[in-house]
Design a protein around this motif. Sequence first.
Motif, PDB file in Angstrom:
ATOM      1  N   CYS A 260       0.853  -1.200   0.000  1.00  0.00           N
ATOM      2  CA  CYS A 260       0.000   0.000   0.000  1.00  0.00           C
ATOM      3  C   CYS A 260       0.884   1.244   0.000  1.00  0.00           C
ATOM      4  CB  CYS A 260      -0.910   0.005   1.238  1.00  0.00           C
ATOM      5  SG  CYS A 260      -1.961   1.466   1.359  1.00  0.00           S
ATOM      6  N   LEU A 261       0.640   2.132  -0.955  1.00  0.00           N
ATOM      7  CA  LEU A 261       1.402   3.376  -1.055  1.00  0.00           C
ATOM      8  C   LEU A 261       0.539   4.585  -0.717  1.00  0.00           C
ATOM      9  CD1 LEU A 261       3.351   2.683  -4.382  1.00  0.00           C
ATOM     10  CD2 LEU A 261       4.120   2.295  -2.034  1.00  0.00           C
ATOM     11  N   ASP A 262      -0.666   4.341  -0.203  1.00  0.00           N
ATOM     12  CA  ASP A 262      -1.586   5.437   0.092  1.00  0.00           C
ATOM     13  C   ASP A 262      -1.243   6.120   1.414  1.00  0.00           C
ATOM     14  OD1 ASP A 262      -2.980   4.917  -2.201  1.00  0.00           O
ATOM     15  OD2 ASP A 262      -4.496   3.674  -1.233  1.00  0.00           O
ATOM     16  N   TYR A 263      -1.574   7.397   1.477  1.00  0.00           N
ATOM     17  CA  TYR A 263      -1.368   8.170   2.694  1.00  0.00           C
ATOM     18  C   TYR A 263      -2.646   8.916   3.045  1.00  0.00           C
ATOM     19  CZ  TYR A 263       3.688   7.483   2.240  1.00  0.00           C
ATOM     20  OH  TYR A 263       4.930   6.930   2.162  1.00  0.00           O
ATOM     21  N   ALA A 264      -2.839   9.125   4.330  1.00  0.00           N
ATOM     22  CA  ALA A 264      -3.920   9.989   4.790  1.00  0.00           C
ATOM     23  C   ALA A 264      -3.274  11.269   5.306  1.00  0.00           C
ATOM     24  CB  ALA A 264      -4.711   9.307   5.906  1.00  0.00           C
ATOM     25  N   VAL A 265      -4.023  12.367   5.266  1.00  0.00           N
ATOM     26  CA  VAL A 265      -3.506  13.636   5.766  1.00  0.00           C
ATOM     27  C   VAL A 265      -4.261  14.002   7.031  1.00  0.00           C
ATOM     28  CG1 VAL A 265      -3.179  16.088   5.284  1.00  0.00           C
ATOM     29  CG2 VAL A 265      -2.891  14.404   3.454  1.00  0.00           C
ATOM     30  N   GLU A 266      -3.543  14.146   8.116  1.00  0.00           N
ATOM     31  CA  GLU A 266      -4.144  14.507   9.394  1.00  0.00           C
ATOM     32  C   GLU A 266      -3.580  15.831   9.871  1.00  0.00           C
ATOM     33  OE1 GLU A 266      -3.541  11.465  12.246  1.00  0.00           O
ATOM     34  OE2 GLU A 266      -4.661   9.937  11.136  1.00  0.00           O
TER      35      GLU A 266
ATOM     36  N   GLY B 191      -2.021  21.924  14.522  1.00  0.00           N
ATOM     37  CA  GLY B 191      -2.034  22.942  13.496  1.00  0.00           C
ATOM     38  C   GLY B 191      -1.159  22.650  12.293  1.00  0.00           C
ATOM     39  N   THR B 192      -0.584  21.445  12.240  1.00  0.00           N
ATOM     40  CA  THR B 192       0.295  21.080  11.125  1.00  0.00           C
ATOM     41  C   THR B 192      -0.271  19.869  10.402  1.00  0.00           C
ATOM     42  OG1 THR B 192       2.239  21.869  12.339  1.00  0.00           O
ATOM     43  CG2 THR B 192       2.634  20.390  10.481  1.00  0.00           C
ATOM     44  N   GLU B 193      -0.318  19.928   9.061  1.00  0.00           N
ATOM     45  CA  GLU B 193      -0.768  18.783   8.281  1.00  0.00           C
ATOM     46  C   GLU B 193       0.334  17.746   8.195  1.00  0.00           C
ATOM     47  OE1 GLU B 193      -2.285  19.843   4.484  1.00  0.00           O
ATOM     48  OE2 GLU B 193      -4.255  20.419   5.271  1.00  0.00           O
ATOM     49  N   VAL B 194      -0.004  16.504   8.511  1.00  0.00           N
ATOM     50  CA  VAL B 194       0.971  15.417   8.528  1.00  0.00           C
ATOM     51  C   VAL B 194       0.488  14.292   7.619  1.00  0.00           C
ATOM     52  CG1 VAL B 194       2.158  13.716   9.963  1.00  0.00           C
ATOM     53  CG2 VAL B 194       1.607  15.953  10.907  1.00  0.00           C
ATOM     54  N   GLN B 195       1.364  13.788   6.767  1.00  0.00           N
ATOM     55  CA  GLN B 195       1.029  12.635   5.926  1.00  0.00           C
ATOM     56  C   GLN B 195       1.218  11.360   6.732  1.00  0.00           C
ATOM     57  OE1 GLN B 195       3.409  12.888   2.328  1.00  0.00           O
ATOM     58  NE2 GLN B 195       1.619  13.548   1.195  1.00  0.00           N
ATOM     59  N   VAL B 196       0.168  10.539   6.774  1.00  0.00           N
ATOM     60  CA  VAL B 196       0.185   9.307   7.566  1.00  0.00           C
ATOM     61  C   VAL B 196       0.144   8.097   6.629  1.00  0.00           C
ATOM     62  CG1 VAL B 196      -0.972   7.983   9.366  1.00  0.00           C
ATOM     63  CG2 VAL B 196      -1.081  10.483   9.392  1.00  0.00           C
ATOM     64  N   PRO B 197       1.191   7.276   6.586  1.00  0.00           N
ATOM     65  CA  PRO B 197       1.159   6.080   5.741  1.00  0.00           C
ATOM     66  C   PRO B 197       0.115   5.095   6.242  1.00  0.00           C
ATOM     67  CG  PRO B 197       3.105   6.074   7.146  1.00  0.00           C
ATOM     68  CD  PRO B 197       2.465   7.407   7.316  1.00  0.00           C
ATOM     69  N   LEU B 198      -0.606   4.465   5.341  1.00  0.00           N
ATOM     70  CA  LEU B 198      -1.682   3.548   5.697  1.00  0.00           C
ATOM     71  C   LEU B 198      -1.261   2.099   5.517  1.00  0.00           C
ATOM     72  CD1 LEU B 198      -4.709   5.295   3.941  1.00  0.00           C
ATOM     73  CD2 LEU B 198      -3.988   5.518   6.324  1.00  0.00           C
TER      74      LEU B 198
END
Length: 341
Positions: free
Chosen positions: A294-300, A304-311
Amino acid sequence: MNGIPERLKFYREANELILADVAYMLGISEAEYAAFEQATMEMPLKVLVKLLRIYNITMDKFIGKATLSDLPGENTEIAPIMDSDFKRAKEAPKKSKQVVKEYPKVDNGNFSESFGVNTRKSHRSVTPKQAVTMLKEHGTDITENQAEEVLDFLYRIANLAVEQVLTTAERDNRLKEEPNGYLFEDKGYTCQICRRSAEGGWYDHSGLRCGICQQAILDGIIPSNICGHEELYYSENELSREFNLNGKTLTSWIGRGIIKERTIPLKNRKGKHYRLFLLKDNEGFLPPKEVLRCLDYAVEERDGTEVQVPLRWYEAQEHPEAYLSNYGISRHLRFTGATDE
């Protein structure tokens, strides 16, 4: 911070991880990862690339300025059905402030010395100015100083790759005289089956392995073709990571014949050196590893900072139970959404 080992330690501590945590995520032993940080063994390129994916950073961030955030929790839980009380631990997002650290500026003139390599900048086919132009055409703006640091790192990686090719060529040349393989006493290498650091072992056309794994091949416990081909089997760590299958539940599945394993014994035959699960032994039950990639990421948003979260694979699927419906293991798993806390 003078080199790769120091940077490995920096990122691990900044993410509040211990050696065992990183080793687990990389699928290697704690001793092997510790050797990378202590500079007693060189980290293979593919392991470094995997680590950068885990930290969700690029090569240029690894060698320059870095903004670090807490590691993400998971949105979906997965656990074997047979153990109703068995649930994957969920870590709530930390309330502490986002950790922002910055490497000391690396002087371009001393960069090669810092990494212990002569980069011979005058012989390069790509200059920092050309790199800036090429990256800008692809939508990335960096300064010439940043481009030079990135090029230094890439040339360092290239040198490592060349060293590995030369070492492999030297070993293969010896196989011309000893086609059935030979014993060697190299230190600080990684077995291509159990993935542990070892001293001395066996090398043939199948690859490099420690003495214990080679004996298991001779004893018919495991086939030689799995050497260097991790796609042919799952390790215990991988079953735990992908299916949350471990401990007493895994032992029960093995005892009931739900899943078939192969155990490599220690030299004294009184303990376990390594356990693996061949896809050919579990055909139709375990999915090929590529199915779970899986190469998808979620953005959380955190502090106050956007972080890419690997799924994980099951977090990226709307109906994870249906995704593996063609494989027997799906009938032994349950999936719990984040709302079921």
